[in-house]
Design a protein around this motif. Structure first.
Motif, PDB file in Angstrom:
ATOM      1  N   THR A  10       0.852  -1.185   0.000  1.00  0.00           N
ATOM      2  CA  THR A  10       0.000   0.000   0.000  1.00  0.00           C
ATOM      3  C   THR A  10       0.892   1.241   0.000  1.00  0.00           C
ATOM      4  OG1 THR A  10      -1.905   1.028   1.086  1.00  0.00           O
ATOM      5  CG2 THR A  10      -0.209   0.116   2.521  1.00  0.00           C
ATOM      6  N   LEU A  11       0.270   2.387  -0.062  1.00  0.00           N
ATOM      7  CA  LEU A  11       1.032   3.632   0.057  1.00  0.00           C
ATOM      8  C   LEU A  11       1.295   3.912   1.532  1.00  0.00           C
ATOM      9  CD1 LEU A  11      -0.783   5.902  -2.553  1.00  0.00           C
ATOM     10  CD2 LEU A  11       1.501   4.925  -2.739  1.00  0.00           C
ATOM     11  N   SER A  12       2.507   4.295   1.838  1.00  0.00           N
ATOM     12  CA  SER A  12       2.871   4.654   3.209  1.00  0.00           C
ATOM     13  C   SER A  12       2.248   6.002   3.559  1.00  0.00           C
ATOM     14  CB  SER A  12       4.396   4.747   3.333  1.00  0.00           C
ATOM     15  OG  SER A  12       4.862   5.891   2.628  1.00  0.00           O
ATOM     16  N   PRO A  13       2.267   6.380   4.832  1.00  0.00           N
ATOM     17  CA  PRO A  13       1.772   7.716   5.202  1.00  0.00           C
ATOM     18  C   PRO A  13       2.505   8.839   4.462  1.00  0.00           C
ATOM     19  CG  PRO A  13       1.973   6.355   7.153  1.00  0.00           C
ATOM     20  CD  PRO A  13       2.591   5.581   6.016  1.00  0.00           C
ATOM     21  N   ALA A  14       3.762   8.584   4.068  1.00  0.00           N
ATOM     22  CA  ALA A  14       4.530   9.583   3.324  1.00  0.00           C
ATOM     23  C   ALA A  14       4.161   9.605   1.841  1.00  0.00           C
ATOM     24  CB  ALA A  14       6.026   9.312   3.475  1.00  0.00           C
ATOM     25  N   GLY A  15       3.340   8.622   1.407  1.00  0.00           N
ATOM     26  CA  GLY A  15       2.889   8.602   0.023  1.00  0.00           C
ATOM     27  C   GLY A  15       3.694   7.725  -0.904  1.00  0.00           C
ATOM     28  N   PHE A  16       4.591   6.874  -0.367  1.00  0.00           N
ATOM     29  CA  PHE A  16       5.406   5.991  -1.194  1.00  0.00           C
ATOM     30  C   PHE A  16       4.892   4.561  -1.114  1.00  0.00           C
ATOM     31  CE2 PHE A  16       8.723   9.149   0.265  1.00  0.00           C
ATOM     32  CZ  PHE A  16       8.706   9.881  -0.911  1.00  0.00           C
ATOM     33  N   TRP A  17       5.038   3.806  -2.214  1.00  0.00           N
ATOM     34  CA  TRP A  17       4.655   2.400  -2.195  1.00  0.00           C
ATOM     35  C   TRP A  17       5.580   1.630  -1.274  1.00  0.00           C
ATOM     36  CZ3 TRP A  17       0.177   0.640  -3.563  1.00  0.00           C
ATOM     37  CH2 TRP A  17      -0.561   1.335  -4.517  1.00  0.00           C
ATOM     38  N   ARG A  18       4.977   0.735  -0.489  1.00  0.00           N
ATOM     39  CA  ARG A  18       5.742  -0.118   0.417  1.00  0.00           C
ATOM     40  C   ARG A  18       5.078  -1.486   0.479  1.00  0.00           C
ATOM     41  NH1 ARG A  18       3.768   1.477   6.513  1.00  0.00           N
ATOM     42  NH2 ARG A  18       1.566   1.462   6.016  1.00  0.00           N
ATOM     43  N   VAL A  19       5.885  -2.495   0.761  1.00  0.00           N
ATOM     44  CA  VAL A  19       5.383  -3.845   0.985  1.00  0.00           C
ATOM     45  C   VAL A  19       5.877  -4.279   2.358  1.00  0.00           C
ATOM     46  CG1 VAL A  19       7.328  -5.045  -0.141  1.00  0.00           C
ATOM     47  CG2 VAL A  19       5.104  -6.165   0.012  1.00  0.00           C
ATOM     48  N   TYR A  20       5.034  -4.987   3.090  1.00  0.00           N
ATOM     49  CA  TYR A  20       5.415  -5.461   4.419  1.00  0.00           C
ATOM     50  C   TYR A  20       4.772  -6.818   4.660  1.00  0.00           C
ATOM     51  CZ  TYR A  20       0.921  -3.207   5.304  1.00  0.00           C
ATOM     52  OH  TYR A  20      -0.398  -2.808   5.225  1.00  0.00           O
ATOM     53  N   VAL A  21       5.372  -7.591   5.569  1.00  0.00           N
ATOM     54  CA  VAL A  21       4.857  -8.910   5.922  1.00  0.00           C
ATOM     55  C   VAL A  21       4.230  -8.791   7.309  1.00  0.00           C
ATOM     56  CG1 VAL A  21       5.420 -11.338   6.296  1.00  0.00           C
ATOM     57  CG2 VAL A  21       6.624 -10.030   4.516  1.00  0.00           C
ATOM     58  N   VAL A  22       2.970  -9.201   7.400  1.00  0.00           N
ATOM     59  CA  VAL A  22       2.226  -9.118   8.652  1.00  0.00           C
ATOM     60  C   VAL A  22       2.665 -10.261   9.573  1.00  0.00           C
ATOM     61  CG1 VAL A  22      -0.060  -9.162   9.711  1.00  0.00           C
ATOM     62  CG2 VAL A  22       0.262  -8.087   7.453  1.00  0.00           C
TER      63      VAL A  22
END
Length: 92
Positions: A10-22
């Protein structure tokens, strides 16, 4: 059999695309940011980012996209995108 986890992009709060593992029960989730707004990261870029975090998309799964309102009770609010896929820890 290896445990499966969920990766989200999703887009981070800063507006950049990011991927993370829950990961439940840990204070910080593994995360990779592309530092850009556009274009949306490709499937190959996502796979490379996940590999750098020690994960890979589970065989037979694909990224699924959903949209949601920034303000859930306001159908006129900004639409956000979220992609998710099942992932496996590499070497597990």
């Amino acid at each position: 059999m290896a445990d499966t986890f969920t990766a989200q992009m999703t887009l981070s709060p800063a507006g950049f695309w990011r991927v993370y593992v829950v990961l439940f029960g840990v204070p910080e989730w593994p995360e990779h940011s592309w530092g850009r707004i556009a274009p949306i990261p490709t499937v190959v870029e996502r796979a490379e980012a996940l590999a750098s975090l020690g994960y890979e998309v589970a065989p037979g799964t694909e990224w699924e996209w959903i949209e949601y309102s920034e303000l859930p009770d306001d159908p006129g609010s900004t639409v956000r995108l979220l992609a998710a896929s099942s992932v496996l820890e590499v070497g597990a």
